[in-house]
Design a protein around this motif. Structure first.
Motif, PDB file in Angstrom:
ATOM      1  N   GLY A 134       6.179  -2.529   1.779  1.00 52.10           N
ATOM      2  CA  GLY A 134       5.189  -3.764   1.996  1.00 52.10           C
ATOM      3  C   GLY A 134       4.241  -4.094   2.500  1.00 52.10           C
ATOM      4  N   LEU A 135       4.622  -5.453   3.344  1.00 52.10           N
ATOM      5  CA  LEU A 135       3.605  -6.053   4.526  1.00 52.10           C
ATOM      6  C   LEU A 135       3.857  -6.036   6.100  1.00 52.10           C
ATOM      7  N   GLY A 136       3.679  -5.158   7.284  1.00 52.52           N
ATOM      8  CA  GLY A 136       3.764  -4.539   7.755  1.00 52.52           C
ATOM      9  C   GLY A 136       4.047  -6.025   7.894  1.00 52.52           C
ATOM     10  N   ASP A 137       3.297  -6.962   8.070  1.00 55.02           N
ATOM     11  CA  ASP A 137       2.817  -8.194   8.818  1.00 55.02           C
ATOM     12  C   ASP A 137       3.843  -9.287   9.119  1.00 55.02           C
ATOM     13  N   VAL A 138       4.200  -9.249   8.027  1.00 61.41           N
ATOM     14  CA  VAL A 138       5.240  -9.607   7.323  1.00 61.41           C
ATOM     15  C   VAL A 138       6.892  -9.513   8.075  1.00 61.41           C
ATOM     16  N   VAL A 139       6.922  -7.795   6.839  1.00 64.88           N
ATOM     17  CA  VAL A 139       8.278  -7.604   8.358  1.00 64.88           C
ATOM     18  C   VAL A 139       8.568  -7.853   9.671  1.00 64.88           C
ATOM     19  N   HIS A 140       7.100  -7.377  10.372  1.00 67.43           N
ATOM     20  CA  HIS A 140       7.230  -8.299  12.057  1.00 67.43           C
ATOM     21  C   HIS A 140       7.766  -9.022  11.961  1.00 67.43           C
ATOM     22  N   ALA A 141       6.774 -10.253  11.397  1.00 66.23           N
ATOM     23  CA  ALA A 141       7.547 -12.233  11.406  1.00 66.23           C
ATOM     24  C   ALA A 141       8.479 -11.996  11.145  1.00 66.23           C
ATOM     25  N   ILE A 142       9.562 -11.442  10.283  1.00 69.09           N
ATOM     26  CA  ILE A 142      10.971 -12.184   9.864  1.00 69.09           C
ATOM     27  C   ILE A 142      11.312 -11.359  10.700  1.00 69.09           C
ATOM     28  N   LEU A 143      11.356  -9.461  11.782  1.00 66.64           N
ATOM     29  CA  LEU A 143      12.365  -9.367  11.979  1.00 66.64           C
ATOM     30  C   LEU A 143      12.605 -10.305  13.833  1.00 66.64           C
ATOM     31  N   LYS A 144      11.047 -10.254  14.284  1.00 66.46           N
ATOM     32  CA  LYS A 144      11.268 -11.180  15.424  1.00 66.46           C
ATOM     33  C   LYS A 144      11.355 -12.855  15.331  1.00 66.46           C
ATOM     34  N   HIS A 145      11.235 -13.418  14.009  1.00 66.06           N
ATOM     35  CA  HIS A 145      11.808 -14.683  13.527  1.00 66.06           C
ATOM     36  C   HIS A 145      13.618 -14.228  14.336  1.00 66.06           C
ATOM     37  N   ASN A 146      14.004 -13.569  13.430  1.00 66.13           N
ATOM     38  CA  ASN A 146      15.526 -12.916  13.164  1.00 66.13           C
ATOM     39  C   ASN A 146      15.830 -12.381  14.592  1.00 66.13           C
ATOM     40  N   SER A 147      15.325 -12.350  15.504  1.00 70.79           N
ATOM     41  CA  SER A 147      15.440 -11.941  17.247  1.00 70.79           C
ATOM     42  C   SER A 147      16.193 -10.913  16.894  1.00 70.79           C
ATOM     43  N   VAL A 148      15.324  -9.777  16.245  1.00 71.57           N
ATOM     44  CA  VAL A 148      16.018  -7.862  15.598  1.00 71.57           C
ATOM     45  C   VAL A 148      14.871  -7.341  16.214  1.00 71.57           C
ATOM     46  N   LEU A 149      13.882  -7.774  16.716  1.00 70.89           N
ATOM     47  CA  LEU A 149      12.183  -7.360  16.614  1.00 70.89           C
ATOM     48  C   LEU A 149      12.670  -5.945  18.299  1.00 70.89           C
ATOM     49  N   HIS A 150      13.637  -5.560  18.491  1.00 71.31           N
ATOM     50  CA  HIS A 150      13.916  -4.991  20.000  1.00 71.31           C
ATOM     51  C   HIS A 150      13.148  -4.442  20.105  1.00 71.31           C
ATOM     52  N   PRO A 151      13.076  -3.354  21.836  1.00 75.54           N
ATOM     53  CA  PRO A 151      11.809  -2.390  22.135  1.00 75.54           C
ATOM     54  C   PRO A 151      12.327  -0.727  21.574  1.00 75.54           C
ATOM     55  N   ASN A 152      13.418  -0.778  21.078  1.00 71.12           N
ATOM     56  CA  ASN A 152      13.644   0.667  20.359  1.00 71.12           C
ATOM     57  C   ASN A 152      13.230   0.417  19.072  1.00 71.12           C
TER      58      ASN A 152
END
Length: 297
Positions: free
Chosen positions: A164-182
Motif C-alpha cells: 500500500g502507501l507507506g506514508d499512510v502506514v507511517h501516519a497510522i502507526l504513529k497515531h496509534n503510538s506503535v511506531l517504535h524505534p524497532n
C-alpha cells in the motif's frame, strides 16, 4: 509464562474455533525451536493492511492505506473513483488461488503502474495524512498495541511490509503510538515535484515483491543473526516476505483469512493451509502472536 506449545494450542482452541492447522506436529517442532532460540534470534515480519489492521469493522471491510489516502480532501473525487475501479478489477486476480502466479504478478505490476499515474499531478500538503490517519486508521487488530509494545521492550526488530502507501502506514502507526524505534516500514512512498505529487519513489512494491530483497545491505547485515522469524499476513503473497534472508532456521507463518463470501473462504482455505502454519478464519485479534511471544520473552 506459558512455555508449552501443546498448552498454547489448548488455550487457542478454547478461545477461537476458526483456527486451522494442517500439520500440528510440524507447528510444535517449529515453535519449540523458536522458543529454544530465544529473543536474540527472533525477528517479526508482518504485512500491514488487513494484518496489523482489522479486516472488517461493524460489517464493513476495513479501508486499505491507499483507500485512506483517497479520503484526503485535497484530492479530487475522480482520484478515489479511479482507485475504486482499479481495486475492483485487480483484487479479484490477487485473491483467486486458481490463477497462476505469473499472471497475478503481471496484473499487480499493471495495477501499480496505473495507480501511480492516478496519483500524479495533484498539489498536496502531506500534513493532511495525520488527519485521515486519525479519522480512518484507528482500527488496528485487538491486541496490536500490546504486541508492538512487548516487541519493542524486548528489542525485537519488526519489519512492516506494505504494498500500500507507506506514508499512510507511517501516519497510522504513529497515531496509534506503535511506531517504535524497532519498527521499519518497507512500502511505497509518495514522490513530490515541488508541491505536486509525482508518483512513487523508487521501486514500486506490490504484494508479490514486498520482501527483504528490498532492504539495503546494511539492514540485512543487522538482521543476519536473527534466523528465526514470526511472519504474519492476510494474503498468499505475504508468505514470500522473507525472500532475501539467507539461511533461515525456522519461520512460523500466521495467515489471517477473511471474506464476506463463505465460498471464497472455502475455496481459499486449502491454499492458505499449504503456505501458512496456522490459518485464522475471521479472527480480528493478535491473540495467537501474543501467546507465541509470551513463550519466547
Amino acid at each position: 509464562m506459558c512455555r508449552n506449545p501443546y498448552t498454547l494450542f489448548t488455550q487457542i482452541n478454547i478461545f477461537r474455533s476458526g483456527v486451522k492447522i494442517k500439520d500440528k506436529d510440524e507447528v510444535i517442532r517449529k515453535l519449540n525451536n523458536i522458543i529454544r532460540g530465544g529473543p536474540e534470534k527472533l525477528q517479526v515480519v508482518t504485512d500491514f493492511d488487513l494484518t496489523l489492521t482489522k479486516q472488517h469493522v461493524n460489517g464493513k471491510n476495513h479501508l486499505s492505506s491507499f483507500d485512506i489516502f483517497a479520503k484526503c480532501k485535497q484530492l479530487p473525487p475522480t482520484y478515489e473513483e479511479n482507485s475504486i475501479q482499479l481495486a475492483k478489477r485487480y483484487v479479484k486476480i490477487e485473491k483467486d488461488p486458481e490463477i497462476p502466479l505469473e499472471v497475478k504478478i503481471n496484473a499487480m505490476e499493471e495495477w501499480m503502474e496505473l495507480g501511480e499515474q492516478n496519483i500524479k499531478g495533484y498539489e498536496f500538503d502531506p500534513t493532511e495524512l495525520e488527519e485521515v490517519a486519525e479519522k480512518y486508521g484507528t482500527d488496528l487488530r485487538d491486541g496490536t498495541k500490546i504486541l508492538m509494545d512487548k516487541l519493542n521492550a524486548a528489542n525485537l526488530p519488526v519489519l512492516v511490509f506494505s504494498a500500500g502507501l507507506g506514508d499512510v502506514v507511517h501516519a497510522i502507526l504513529k497515531h496509534n503510538s506503535v511506531l517504535h524505534p524497532n519498527v521499519e516500514i518497507v512500502s511505497n512512498f509518495l514522490k513530490y515535484s515541488g508541491k505536486m505529487l509525482d508518483g512513487i519513489r523508487g521501486k514500486k512494491i506490490h504484494v508479490f515483491t514486498k520482501n527483504e530483497t528490498n532492504l539495503d545491505p546494511e539492514h540485512l547485515k543487522r538482521l543476519e543473526s536473527r534466523k528465526n522469524i514470526l511472519l504474519m499476513g492476510d494474503s498468499l503473497g505475504d508468505t514470500t516476505m522473507t525472500n532475501g534472508i539467507q539461511n533461515i532456521e525456522n519461520i512460523f507463518k500466521i495467515g489471517f483469512l477473511y471474506s464476506k463470501d463463505d465460498e471464497i473462504v472455502r475455496k481459499s482455505l486449502d491454499a492458505y493451509m499449504n503456505l501458512f502454519d496456522v490459518v485464522l478464519i475471521d479472527d480480528q485479534t493478535m491473540d495467537l502472536p501474543l501467546f507465541i511471544l509470551e513463550m519466547i520473552v
